[in-house]
Scaffold this motif. Structure first.
Motif, PDB file in Angstrom:
ATOM      1  N   GLN A 155       0.829  -1.211   0.000  1.00 57.43           N
ATOM      2  CA  GLN A 155       0.000   0.000   0.000  1.00 57.43           C
ATOM      3  C   GLN A 155       0.864   1.262   0.000  1.00 57.43           C
ATOM      4  N   ARG A 156       1.916   1.262   0.800  1.00 56.90           N
ATOM      5  CA  ARG A 156       2.774   2.442   0.836  1.00 56.90           C
ATOM      6  C   ARG A 156       3.513   2.644  -0.479  1.00 56.90           C
ATOM      7  N   ALA A 157       3.868   1.559  -1.169  1.00 55.00           N
ATOM      8  CA  ALA A 157       4.582   1.684  -2.438  1.00 55.00           C
ATOM      9  C   ALA A 157       3.724   2.349  -3.504  1.00 55.00           C
ATOM     10  N   ARG A 158       2.393   2.276  -3.357  1.00 55.84           N
ATOM     11  CA  ARG A 158       1.497   2.892  -4.349  1.00 55.84           C
ATOM     12  C   ARG A 158       1.195   4.363  -4.046  1.00 55.84           C
ATOM     13  N   LYS A 159       1.669   4.849  -2.896  1.00 52.27           N
ATOM     14  CA  LYS A 159       1.429   6.237  -2.525  1.00 52.27           C
ATOM     15  C   LYS A 159       2.592   7.119  -2.959  1.00 52.27           C
ATOM     16  N   LYS A 160       2.311   8.387  -3.116  1.00 51.49           N
ATOM     17  CA  LYS A 160       3.343   9.339  -3.496  1.00 51.49           C
ATOM     18  C   LYS A 160       4.311   9.538  -2.323  1.00 51.49           C
ATOM     19  N   ASN A 161       5.590   9.458  -2.630  1.00 53.24           N
ATOM     20  CA  ASN A 161       6.609   9.572  -1.584  1.00 53.24           C
ATOM     21  C   ASN A 161       6.537  10.940  -0.898  1.00 53.24           C
ATOM     22  N   GLY A 162       6.389  10.917   0.431  1.00 54.42           N
ATOM     23  CA  GLY A 162       6.312  12.148   1.200  1.00 54.42           C
ATOM     24  C   GLY A 162       4.908  12.659   1.423  1.00 54.42           C
ATOM     25  N   SER A 163       3.906  12.013   0.832  1.00 59.95           N
ATOM     26  CA  SER A 163       2.532  12.468   1.008  1.00 59.95           C
ATOM     27  C   SER A 163       2.015  12.097   2.394  1.00 59.95           C
ATOM     28  N   LEU A 164       0.836  12.620   2.735  1.00 57.08           N
ATOM     29  CA  LEU A 164       0.254  12.361   4.046  1.00 57.08           C
ATOM     30  C   LEU A 164      -0.042  10.876   4.232  1.00 57.08           C
ATOM     31  N   ARG A 165      -0.617  10.235   3.213  1.00 55.19           N
ATOM     32  CA  ARG A 165      -0.936   8.813   3.332  1.00 55.19           C
ATOM     33  C   ARG A 165       0.331   7.953   3.352  1.00 55.19           C
ATOM     34  N   PHE A 166       1.368   8.382   2.640  1.00 53.13           N
ATOM     35  CA  PHE A 166       2.639   7.667   2.682  1.00 53.13           C
ATOM     36  C   PHE A 166       3.207   7.668   4.106  1.00 53.13           C
ATOM     37  N   LYS A 167       3.194   8.835   4.756  1.00 58.18           N
ATOM     38  CA  LYS A 167       3.701   8.926   6.115  1.00 58.18           C
ATOM     39  C   LYS A 167       2.814   8.154   7.091  1.00 58.18           C
ATOM     40  N   ARG A 168       1.518   8.186   6.875  1.00 65.05           N
ATOM     41  CA  ARG A 168       0.599   7.472   7.762  1.00 65.05           C
ATOM     42  C   ARG A 168       0.849   5.967   7.717  1.00 65.05           C
ATOM     43  N   LEU A 169       1.037   5.435   6.509  1.00 67.11           N
ATOM     44  CA  LEU A 169       1.329   4.008   6.383  1.00 67.11           C
ATOM     45  C   LEU A 169       2.704   3.674   6.957  1.00 67.11           C
ATOM     46  N   GLY A 170       3.649   4.605   6.820  1.00 62.17           N
ATOM     47  CA  GLY A 170       4.961   4.392   7.423  1.00 62.17           C
ATOM     48  C   GLY A 170       4.873   4.257   8.929  1.00 62.17           C
ATOM     49  N   ARG A 171       4.003   5.067   9.557  1.00 63.72           N
ATOM     50  CA  ARG A 171       3.830   4.953  11.007  1.00 63.72           C
ATOM     51  C   ARG A 171       3.171   3.629  11.382  1.00 63.72           C
ATOM     52  N   ARG A 172       2.251   3.138  10.571  1.00 66.52           N
ATOM     53  CA  ARG A 172       1.620   1.842  10.848  1.00 66.52           C
ATOM     54  C   ARG A 172       2.632   0.708  10.735  1.00 66.52           C
ATOM     55  N   ILE A 173       3.515   0.791   9.755  1.00 70.14           N
ATOM     56  CA  ILE A 173       4.553  -0.234   9.602  1.00 70.14           C
ATOM     57  C   ILE A 173       5.504  -0.195  10.801  1.00 70.14           C
ATOM     58  N   ALA A 174       5.857   1.013  11.237  1.00 73.25           N
ATOM     59  CA  ALA A 174       6.743   1.134  12.394  1.00 73.25           C
ATOM     60  C   ALA A 174       6.088   0.563  13.647  1.00 73.25           C
ATOM     61  N   ARG A 175       4.791   0.813  13.836  1.00 71.37           N
ATOM     62  CA  ARG A 175       4.093   0.262  15.004  1.00 71.37           C
ATOM     63  C   ARG A 175       4.043  -1.258  14.949  1.00 71.37           C
ATOM     64  N   LEU A 176       3.889  -1.818  13.751  1.00 70.87           N
ATOM     65  CA  LEU A 176       3.866  -3.271  13.624  1.00 70.87           C
ATOM     66  C   LEU A 176       5.228  -3.866  13.980  1.00 70.87           C
ATOM     67  N   HIS A 177       6.305  -3.241  13.516  1.00 70.71           N
ATOM     68  CA  HIS A 177       7.645  -3.712  13.877  1.00 70.71           C
ATOM     69  C   HIS A 177       7.866  -3.597  15.388  1.00 70.71           C
ATOM     70  N   ASP A 178       7.381  -2.523  16.002  1.00 78.05           N
ATOM     71  CA  ASP A 178       7.503  -2.376  17.451  1.00 78.05           C
ATOM     72  C   ASP A 178       6.747  -3.486  18.180  1.00 78.05           C
ATOM     73  N   ARG A 179       5.590  -3.839  17.672  1.00 75.61           N
ATOM     74  CA  ARG A 179       4.799  -4.903  18.304  1.00 75.61           C
ATOM     75  C   ARG A 179       5.535  -6.238  18.225  1.00 75.61           C
ATOM     76  N   ILE A 180       6.119  -6.530  17.071  1.00 75.88           N
ATOM     77  CA  ILE A 180       6.878  -7.772  16.922  1.00 75.88           C
ATOM     78  C   ILE A 180       8.066  -7.780  17.890  1.00 75.88           C
ATOM     79  N   GLY A 181       8.772  -6.650  17.972  1.00 76.53           N
ATOM     80  CA  GLY A 181       9.906  -6.565  18.888  1.00 76.53           C
ATOM     81  C   GLY A 181       9.496  -6.712  20.341  1.00 76.53           C
ATOM     82  N   ASN A 182       8.364  -6.140  20.717  1.00 80.56           N
ATOM     83  CA  ASN A 182       7.889  -6.257  22.096  1.00 80.56           C
ATOM     84  C   ASN A 182       7.515  -7.696  22.434  1.00 80.56           C
ATOM     85  N   LEU A 183       6.850  -8.389  21.492  1.00 79.04           N
ATOM     86  CA  LEU A 183       6.506  -9.790  21.726  1.00 79.04           C
ATOM     87  C   LEU A 183       7.755 -10.645  21.878  1.00 79.04           C
ATOM     88  N   ARG A 184       8.757 -10.390  21.043  1.00 79.02           N
ATOM     89  CA  ARG A 184      10.000 -11.149  21.124  1.00 79.02           C
ATOM     90  C   ARG A 184      10.696 -10.906  22.465  1.00 79.02           C
TER      91      ARG A 184
END
Length: 428
Positions: free
Chosen positions: A231-260
């Motif tokens: 989804q992020r690859a289809r968004k314009k780099n630097g746009s609002l939706r691009f940044k929003r999806l980037g934050r969701r990906i970061a939260r998912l990585h944080d969740r995986i790290g916390n579980l580990r």
């Protein structure tokens, strides 16, 4: 007195979050200004400026810029020390012949946070259970932020310094505690002697008893992670939706790290509480997860398969296992034995006759042609490191391959047969 760290999650309201962002921006501005001053002084006059020289200018900076007063003198000094440590690391790498990595200017969005190096300018109040309050500043500029988290040391632990960090859109505070030795001790419930082999199929295999399954946190979330990245690859780099999806990906990585991290903390605690002797082998995750890509002149083989294996190795969290076992074993009075992998070769050695039996990674069952001993490969390795721990029980520190009598001379072996590189696709 010993020092321990505990991390609490902060829950600032909108006004407090905005102030924390402003304070981080000011610390970043001070860091960049101090870096620019050092660079200009060296280029123009060949003069080196120390951290103490820059700290002496802080009163004048606060007189010219009153917004720096609320940050606290000690926190500002710590930011300047942070820059000094960056330069010290740069010169150390230069002398060692490594890639130097000159200290760089930082943007306010990439500046992780700030710290208070001593118990001044802040106060942490625990309310029982997991509730806490962190008070920053003094007077009218003070603010009290709700926090969540706890530690096991009780009222005997005294906070010494804190570091506030912005991560994944949230705020965390890492507190260094000064704890008496008696409060650090862990109660041991049993006196077992166990050998353990950490792996991919099973996260931990013991010399006897059931293994601990590998939860495979990253593999479970890979479909979700791949969908968000598409989804992020289809968004314009630097746009609002691009940044929003980037934050969701970061939260998912944080969740995986916390579980580990939570899983490894609980399992290592259970091991040291139940064992008087705990034996395992030294692991080098950085070497184990090295890429097989190779170079243009010498390209690697099975690059995609090795990349998948590397992902599973890193997802298992072997890098943090030994660090946790080291300090927890000391607190519980457990003897932790780390066998030297290259000398002992636990995955190739027979636990019954001590002969070397070459195997590839695809061979998951140990079968000794010398004595007929048969066992699962990981369980045999756990038995080998436990024998090594018994034979080196009077030797402090890292264990080595030792026997009451010299090992018999090994037969000549082809190097290609004894390598750990699999001849077929590895079983992960």
């Amino acid at each position: 007195m010993q020092r321990r760290k505990v991390t609490l999650k902060l829950y600032p309201n909108a006004a407090q979050a905005a102030r924390l962002e402003d304070w981080t921006r000011l610390h970043c501005e001070l860091y960049n200004a101090a870096l620019e001053e050092r660079i200009d002084a060296w280029r123009k006059e060949g003069k080196s400026i120390s951290s103490f020289d820059q700290q002496n200018v802080l009163p004048q900076i606060k007189a010219d810029r009153p917004e720096f007063i609320a940050l606290g003198s000690h926190a500002l000094q710590q930011t300047l020390r942070r820059l000094d440590l960056a330069f010290a690391a740069f010169f150390r790498r230069v002398k060692a012949g490594q890639t130097p990595g000159f200290p760089r200017f930082k943007s306010s969005m990439r500046f992780s946070g700030f710290a208070y190096p001593d118990p001044a300018g802040w106060k942490l109040m625990q309310h029982g259970g997991r509730g806490a309050t962190l008070r920053l500043g003094s007077g009218e500029a003070a603010m009290s932020i709700r926090a969540r988290g706890r530690h096991r040391f009780g009222d005997q632990a005294k906070p010494n310094d804190i570091t506030l960090t912005r991560k994944g859109g949230g705020w965390f505070v890492s507190v260094t505690l000064r704890v008496p030795d008696a409060a650090c001790a862990r109660e041991r419930t049993a006196d077992f002697r166990r050998g353990v082999d950490f792996g991919i199929n099973d996260w931990a295999t013991f010399d006897e008893g059931p293994p601990i399954a590998n939860p495979r946190w990253l593999r479970e979330e890979l479909p979700h992670l791949a969908a968000l990245q598409r989804q992020r690859a289809r968004k314009k780099n630097g746009s609002l939706r691009f940044k929003r999806l980037g934050r969701r990906i970061a939260r998912l990585h944080d969740r995986i790290g916390n579980l580990r991290r939570d899983f490894v903390q609980k399992e290592t605690t259970r091991m040291v509480r139940q064992c008087a002797v705990l034996a395992t082998e030294q692991l080098a995750p950085k070497t184990m997860s090295r890429s097989a890509k190779g170079t243009v002149d010498a390209p690697g083989r099975r690059v995609r398969q090795k990349a998948g294996l590397n992902r599973e190795i890193l997802s298992a969290g072997f890098g943090m296992v030994h660090r946790m076992l080291a300090y927890k074993a000391e607190e519980a009075g457990t003897r932790l034995h780390l066998s030297h992998t290259r000398q002992l070769k636990p995955s190739q050695r027979c636990a019954a006759c001590w002969e070397l039996v070459p195997k590839t990674l695809a061979q998951r069952v140990h079968g000794c042609p010398h004595c007929g001993h048969t066992a699962p490969r990981d369980q045999n390795s756990a038995m080998v490191v436990l024998i090594d721990a018994f034979n080196t029980q009077d030797t402090s520190g890292t264990g080595v391959a030792a026997r009451p009598k010299p090992l018999p001379r090994q037969r000549g072996k082809s190097k290609s047969v004894t390598r750990e590189t699999p001849a077929t696709t590895p079983c992960v």
